[in-house]
Design an enzyme around this catalytic site. Structure first.
Site, PDB file in Angstrom:
ATOM      1  CG  ASN A  46       3.371   4.213 -39.827  1.00 35.58           C
ATOM      2  OD1 ASN A  46       2.917   5.338 -39.913  1.00 35.58           O
ATOM      3  ND2 ASN A  46       2.969   3.738 -41.287  1.00 35.58           N
ATOM      4  CG  HIS A 132      -6.904   3.706 -45.838  1.00 37.83           C
ATOM      5  ND1 HIS A 132      -6.214   3.347 -47.697  1.00 37.83           N
ATOM      6  CD2 HIS A 132      -5.340   4.567 -45.635  1.00 37.83           C
ATOM      7  CE1 HIS A 132      -4.969   2.840 -47.616  1.00 37.83           C
ATOM      8  NE2 HIS A 132      -3.544   3.924 -46.780  1.00 37.83           N
ATOM      9  CD  GLU A 178      -8.596   6.040 -41.950  1.00 37.46           C
ATOM     10  OE1 GLU A 178      -7.069   6.056 -40.880  1.00 37.46           O
ATOM     11  OE2 GLU A 178      -8.818   6.741 -43.080  1.00 37.46           O
ATOM     12  CB  SER A 182      -3.310   7.145 -41.580  1.00 37.37           C
ATOM     13  OG  SER A 182      -4.270   7.299 -43.053  1.00 37.37           O
ATOM     14  CG  ASP A 207      -8.722   0.943 -41.290  1.00 35.96           C
ATOM     15  OD1 ASP A 207      -7.891   0.976 -40.340  1.00 35.96           O
ATOM     16  OD2 ASP A 207      -8.516   1.332 -42.468  1.00 35.96           O
ATOM     17  CG  HIS A 210      -2.768   4.318 -39.091  1.00 36.82           C
ATOM     18  ND1 HIS A 210      -0.794   4.545 -38.771  1.00 36.82           N
ATOM     19  CD2 HIS A 210      -3.297   4.836 -39.400  1.00 36.82           C
ATOM     20  CE1 HIS A 210      -0.647   4.910 -40.134  1.00 36.82           C
ATOM     21  NE2 HIS A 210      -2.284   4.296 -41.169  1.00 36.82           N
ATOM     22  CE  LYS A 236      -0.280   1.385 -41.381  1.00 36.83           C
ATOM     23  NZ  LYS A 236      -0.785   0.568 -42.652  1.00 36.83           N
TER      24      LYS A 236
END
Length: 382
Positions: A46, A132, A178, A182, A207, A210, A236
């Protein structure tokens, strides 16, 4: 025998091809990884921007340790909040254009903390189906009512909002999702979410674990000014450790007083905080890293055989759905034999029937790496 379920459930995991084991990594440069003395091209990291071994960030880490020590030695509300933490909070807030930022030990802790703190009896939490695990766990541990809308299905979300508003227009609503998901690598539609939230007088929690660093003009993620709360991790694309929650001043004060993970945890390492400032500065300055990711992503999609089930993505995450756990494990092993490290992702991390190879591309990969990866995938999967 006490706790008999332990052996039974481990045996079941093995039978279902879902048993997990750690591997000891001797060295990892982002692009390459050494496991058991063998070197692989690493497509499971990541470290999206390839900053993990950046000399300026490592130097800042050393400087931070010399100035402030390695450990905070206490929680932030005792004696653990020092200048390094304050400076990082201000740097991150300015970067994102937010009033305040609060630091957490991890993204998992931050997600749980916010869901638990806001999840009071007069609150409903509406979560994207693929949110998540930490968001789900935090919501389940709260007093709030919980519903999950179908992944990125805003008509379903609108129907849930309309139904609950009609039943109780005094209910407080938080929509959680998100930015970049992810496991699939696809994005939430922020414009659609904000329109629904404004109409229902709801708050949005995003979130950005990523998407931070790889999305936005200066890597700030995909959030708009209408998103009430943003969480992002440092471990990440930012390539350090910890996480933050960005919000307005009132919410910040509320979390300082009621977010149990913040109150009762030792603050993150001040050396890490000092290094993270340098990482954010580097992301803003070296924008070529995001541009290179886009170039490599397009190259990968073009080189991959059209029969391979690649989930559409605009991120560094490329999910190849192979459905069965055994098939995913076998493909991962065949790739290792070709010098490529790609992890097989299986339930319960992803839904049943969607076991996959999760390929992540980083800015320190080379074009020849991507071409070789695609050739190997075409050979293994087609």
């Amino acid at each position: 025998m006490k706790f008999k379920f332990i052996a039974e459930q481990l045996a079941q995991q093995t039978q279902l091809n879902r048993h997990r084991q750690r591997v000891s990594i001797a060295s990892s440069s982002g692009r390459e990884i050494i496991v058991d003395g063998k070197q692989y091209l690493n497509f499971s990291s990541n470290d999206y921007l390839g900053l993990n071994n950046h000399p300026d960030i490592k130097a800042a880490m050393i400087e931070g340790a010399e100035k402030f020590g390695v450990s905070a030695s206490a929680s932030s509300l005792v004696t653990g909040f020092n200048y390094a933490h304050q400076a990082l909070e201000e740097t991150a807030a300015n970067w994102l254009g937010r009033e305040r930022v609060l630091l957490f030990s991890s993204g998992f802790a931050a997600n749980q903390a916010v869901m638990h703190a806001l999840g009071q009896k007069d609150v409903q939490l509406l979560l994207d189906k693929l949110s998540h695990a930490s968001i789900i766990d935090g919501a389940l541990s709260s007093q709030a009512s919980l519903k999950r809308y179908r992944h990125n299905d805003y008509q379903h979300l609108a129907a849930l909002l309309a139904k609950t508003t009609a039943a109780n227009n005094e209910l407080n609503t938080l929509i959680a999702t998100e930015g970049v998901f992810s496991m699939d690598g696809d994005e939430a539609d922020i414009d659609a979410l904000t329109q629904l939230a404004n109409k229902a007088n709801a708050m949005i929690y995003l979130d950005e674990a990523h998407s931070i660093g790889i999305k936005g003009e200066q890597g700030q993620g995909i959030a708009s000014a209408d998103v009430d709360i943003v969480m992002a991790t440092f471990g990440k694309a930012i390539a350090t450790s910890g996480a933050f929650v960005a919000c307005d001043t009132e919410l910040h004060d509320y979390f300082v007083n009621f977010a149990r993970h913040y109150i009762y945890s030792t603050a993150i390492s001040p050396a890490i905080a000092w290094a993270t400032q340098k990482s954010i500065e580097t992301i803003k300055k070296e924008i070529w890293r995001q541009e290179k990711l886009s170039t490599l992503t397009r190259l990968f999609s073009c080189q991959l055989d059209s029969s391979i089930d690649l989930v559409p993505t605009t991120s560094s995450i490329h999910a190849i759905n192979v459905q069965e756990e055994a098939k995913a494990l076998a493909a991962s092993e065949k790739l290792k034999q070709k010098g490529i490290w790609v992890t097989a992702i299986r339930p319960p991390t992803v839904p049943n029937g969607t076991s996959r190879l999760r390929v992540t591309i980083c800015a320190n990969h080379k074009e020849r790496d991507i071409i070789y990866l695609a050739e190997c995938l075409n050979e293994v999967l087609v």
